[in-house]
Design a protein around this motif. Structure first.
Motif, mmCIF file in Angstrom:
data_model
loop_
_atom_site.group_PDB
_atom_site.id
_atom_site.type_symbol
_atom_site.label_atom_id
_atom_site.label_comp_id
_atom_site.label_asym_id
_atom_site.label_seq_id
_atom_site.Cartn_x
_atom_site.Cartn_y
_atom_site.Cartn_z
ATOM 1 N N SER A 89 0.875 -1.158 0.000
ATOM 2 C CA SER A 89 0.000 0.000 0.000
ATOM 3 C C SER A 89 0.918 1.215 0.000
ATOM 4 N N SER A 90 0.564 2.229 -0.783
ATOM 5 C CA SER A 90 1.447 3.392 -0.868
ATOM 6 C C SER A 90 0.638 4.679 -0.886
ATOM 7 N N SER A 91 1.326 5.738 -0.491
ATOM 8 C CA SER A 91 0.763 7.081 -0.542
ATOM 9 C C SER A 91 1.852 8.010 -1.069
ATOM 10 N N CYS A 92 1.521 8.764 -2.097
ATOM 11 C CA CYS A 92 2.443 9.716 -2.712
ATOM 12 C C CYS A 92 1.784 11.085 -2.585
ATOM 13 N N ARG A 93 2.281 11.918 -1.645
ATOM 14 C CA ARG A 93 1.621 13.191 -1.352
ATOM 15 C C ARG A 93 2.590 14.363 -1.444
ATOM 16 N N ARG A 94 2.055 15.484 -1.826
ATOM 17 C CA ARG A 94 2.847 16.718 -1.901
ATOM 18 C C ARG A 94 3.069 17.256 -0.496
ATOM 19 N N LYS A 95 4.311 17.655 -0.231
ATOM 20 C CA LYS A 95 4.622 18.304 1.040
ATOM 21 C C LYS A 95 4.126 19.741 0.986
ATOM 22 N N ASP A 96 4.281 20.478 2.078
ATOM 23 C CA ASP A 96 3.892 21.891 2.081
ATOM 24 C C ASP A 96 4.622 22.625 0.977
ATOM 25 N N GLY A 97 3.908 23.467 0.289
ATOM 26 C CA GLY A 97 4.497 24.207 -0.809
ATOM 27 C C GLY A 97 4.300 23.470 -2.117
ATOM 28 N N ALA A 98 4.556 24.160 -3.179
ATOM 29 C CA ALA A 98 4.348 23.604 -4.517
ATOM 30 C C ALA A 98 5.681 23.214 -5.131
ATOM 31 N N PRO A 99 5.661 22.332 -6.126
ATOM 32 C CA PRO A 99 6.899 22.023 -6.834
ATOM 33 C C PRO A 99 7.383 23.252 -7.587
ATOM 34 N N PRO A 100 8.650 23.293 -7.955
ATOM 35 C CA PRO A 100 9.172 24.417 -8.730
ATOM 36 C C PRO A 100 8.355 24.628 -9.997
ATOM 37 N N SER A 101 8.270 25.841 -10.421
ATOM 38 C CA SER A 101 7.484 26.190 -11.599
ATOM 39 C C SER A 101 7.929 25.396 -12.823
ATOM 40 N N GLY A 102 6.955 24.885 -13.549
ATOM 41 C CA GLY A 102 7.242 24.180 -14.785
ATOM 42 C C GLY A 102 7.676 22.742 -14.625
ATOM 43 N N VAL A 103 7.672 22.229 -13.401
ATOM 44 C CA VAL A 103 8.089 20.852 -13.174
ATOM 45 C C VAL A 103 6.845 19.977 -13.033
ATOM 46 N N PRO A 104 6.622 19.063 -13.978
ATOM 47 C CA PRO A 104 5.397 18.268 -13.953
ATOM 48 C C PRO A 104 5.480 17.003 -13.105
ATOM 49 N N LEU B 117 20.551 -14.416 -14.032
ATOM 50 C CA LEU B 117 21.818 -14.329 -13.301
ATOM 51 C C LEU B 117 22.507 -15.682 -13.309
ATOM 52 N N THR B 118 23.795 -15.656 -13.049
ATOM 53 C CA THR B 118 24.521 -16.899 -12.860
ATOM 54 C C THR B 118 24.236 -17.414 -11.453
ATOM 55 N N GLU B 119 24.568 -18.666 -11.217
ATOM 56 C CA GLU B 119 24.337 -19.262 -9.907
ATOM 57 C C GLU B 119 25.102 -18.486 -8.844
ATOM 58 N N GLY B 120 24.486 -18.290 -7.691
ATOM 59 C CA GLY B 120 25.143 -17.568 -6.612
ATOM 60 C C GLY B 120 24.153 -17.026 -5.606
ATOM 61 N N THR B 121 24.658 -16.205 -4.715
ATOM 62 C CA THR B 121 23.848 -15.563 -3.685
ATOM 63 C C THR B 121 23.799 -14.067 -3.988
ATOM 64 N N TYR B 122 22.623 -13.482 -3.948
ATOM 65 C CA TYR B 122 22.442 -12.071 -4.313
ATOM 66 C C TYR B 122 21.579 -11.361 -3.277
ATOM 67 N N ASN B 123 21.900 -10.117 -3.013
ATOM 68 C CA ASN B 123 21.035 -9.259 -2.214
ATOM 69 C C ASN B 123 19.977 -8.670 -3.130
ATOM 70 N N VAL B 124 18.732 -8.652 -2.662
ATOM 71 C CA VAL B 124 17.623 -8.055 -3.403
ATOM 72 C C VAL B 124 17.174 -6.824 -2.637
ATOM 73 N N ARG B 125 17.145 -5.679 -3.326
ATOM 74 C CA ARG B 125 16.765 -4.417 -2.686
ATOM 75 C C ARG B 125 15.658 -3.744 -3.490
ATOM 76 N N VAL B 126 14.647 -3.286 -2.781
ATOM 77 C CA VAL B 126 13.609 -2.448 -3.382
ATOM 78 C C VAL B 126 13.937 -1.020 -2.978
ATOM 79 N N GLN B 127 14.102 -0.159 -3.954
ATOM 80 C CA GLN B 127 14.436 1.244 -3.686
ATOM 81 C C GLN B 127 13.322 2.120 -4.228
ATOM 82 N N PHE B 128 12.946 3.123 -3.439
ATOM 83 C CA PHE B 128 11.918 4.041 -3.901
ATOM 84 C C PHE B 128 12.438 5.463 -3.843
ATOM 85 N N TRP B 129 11.860 6.314 -4.686
ATOM 86 C CA TRP B 129 12.347 7.674 -4.823
ATOM 87 C C TRP B 129 11.195 8.603 -5.191
ATOM 88 N N ALA B 130 11.260 9.808 -4.678
ATOM 89 C CA ALA B 130 10.293 10.845 -5.039
ATOM 90 C C ALA B 130 11.014 12.190 -5.006
#
Length: 106
Positions: free
Chosen positions: A7-22, A73-86
């Motif tokens: 479950s996720s929520s993507c919300r604007r913080k106080d203030g608006a994004p810079p002008s012209g940035v969609p 991938l080839t056989e082996g042990t791997y770290n799996v990471r989920v990364q998020f960005w806004a």
């Protein structure tokens, strides 16, 4: 194959994004080892997991979303990471998440 659901929520913080940035979306990627998993290994943050609904101070609107990625991938042990960005004027929350990794033999 890697599946991530949350479950996720993507919300604007106080203030608006810079002008012209969609950009009003929150992105997500999955890394396996040192590589991006997905349709394009060089794409980086290539999946819009959620888009802006509301602003902070309002009741958060959570929705269920999912992403599925694969990588060979080839056989082996791997770290799996989920990364998020806004963008820094957005807040991105993930709650109740679930990560599944499936391995298939040739």
């Amino acid at each position: 194959m890697v599946e991530f659901a949350s479950s996720s929520s993507c919300r604007r913080k106080d203030g608006a994004p810079p002008s012209g940035v969609p950009e009003t979306y929150c992105l997500l990627r999955i890394n396996v080892g040192q590589r991006y998993a997905g349709p394009s290994a060089a794409a980086g943050y290539d999946f819009v997991f959620d888009s802006q609904t509301g602003t902070f101070g309002e009741t958060a609107e959570y929705e269920g979303h999912a992403i599925e990625r694969s990588i060979t991938l080839t056989e082996g042990t791997y770290n799996v990471r989920v990364q998020f960005w806004a963008h820094n004027w957005l807040g991105f929350d993930l709650i109740g998440w679930h990560l599944t990794v499936k391995v298939f033999d040739k």
